[in-house]
Design a protein around this motif. Structure first.
Motif, short mmCIF file in Angstrom:
data_model
loop_
_atom_site.label_atom_id
_atom_site.label_comp_id
_atom_site.label_asym_id
_atom_site.label_seq_id
_atom_site.Cartn_x
_atom_site.Cartn_y
_atom_site.Cartn_z
N GLY A 54 -1.79 19.13 -21.71
CA GLY A 54 -2.47 19.89 -20.68
C GLY A 54 -3.70 20.58 -21.21
N THR A 55 -4.27 21.43 -20.37
CA THR A 55 -5.47 22.19 -20.70
C THR A 55 -5.08 23.64 -21.01
N TYR A 56 -5.68 24.19 -22.05
CA TYR A 56 -5.37 25.54 -22.51
C TYR A 56 -6.66 26.30 -22.78
N VAL A 57 -6.55 27.61 -22.84
CA VAL A 57 -7.69 28.47 -23.18
C VAL A 57 -7.34 29.21 -24.47
N LEU A 58 -8.27 29.16 -25.42
CA LEU A 58 -8.12 29.92 -26.65
C LEU A 58 -9.04 31.13 -26.55
N LEU A 67 -14.38 39.67 -26.89
CA LEU A 67 -13.68 38.40 -27.03
C LEU A 67 -14.57 37.23 -26.70
N GLU A 68 -14.13 36.07 -27.16
CA GLU A 68 -14.77 34.80 -26.84
C GLU A 68 -13.67 33.87 -26.37
N SER A 69 -14.03 32.88 -25.56
CA SER A 69 -13.02 31.93 -25.11
C SER A 69 -13.58 30.52 -25.10
N ALA A 70 -12.68 29.55 -25.22
CA ALA A 70 -13.03 28.14 -25.14
C ALA A 70 -11.80 27.38 -24.69
N LYS A 71 -12.03 26.31 -23.93
CA LYS A 71 -10.92 25.47 -23.48
C LYS A 71 -10.67 24.34 -24.47
N PHE A 72 -9.41 23.92 -24.52
CA PHE A 72 -9.07 22.72 -25.29
C PHE A 72 -7.97 21.96 -24.56
N MET A 73 -7.87 20.68 -24.90
CA MET A 73 -6.83 19.85 -24.29
C MET A 73 -5.81 19.46 -25.35
N LYS A 74 -4.54 19.54 -24.98
CA LYS A 74 -3.44 19.09 -25.84
C LYS A 74 -3.00 17.74 -25.32
N ARG A 75 -2.92 16.75 -26.20
CA ARG A 75 -2.45 15.43 -25.76
C ARG A 75 -1.17 15.05 -26.44
#
Length: 75
Positions: A54-58, A67-75
């Protein structure tokens, strides 16, 4: 350095690395798209093997509250 959050590899299957590699005081937090906190780490490498696909936010949370944020995908 603020403003330079890099996540790799993306998509990720086992360990997510966070760059740039620099001295950092604060915490890394992983949230799902519903906003639930799933993982926290002080280290710039996070084992995400146990997360479902799925898609997550770090979030990179600094001690000064910013703070800073970025999305990543877990496969």
């Amino acid at each position: 350095l603020k403003g330079e959050l890099i996540l790799y590899p993306n998509p990720v299957s086992d360990v997510l690395h966070i760059g740039p590699e620099a001295e950092f005081e604060g915490a890394f937090e992983v949230y799902n798209v519903m906003g639930s906190l799933l993982l926290t780490s002080q280290e710039p490498a996070i084992d995400v093997r146990n997360l479902p696909q799925g898609t997550y936010v770090l979030i990179k949370r600094y001690r000064d509250g910013s703070l800073e944020s970025a999305k990543f995908m877990k496969r």
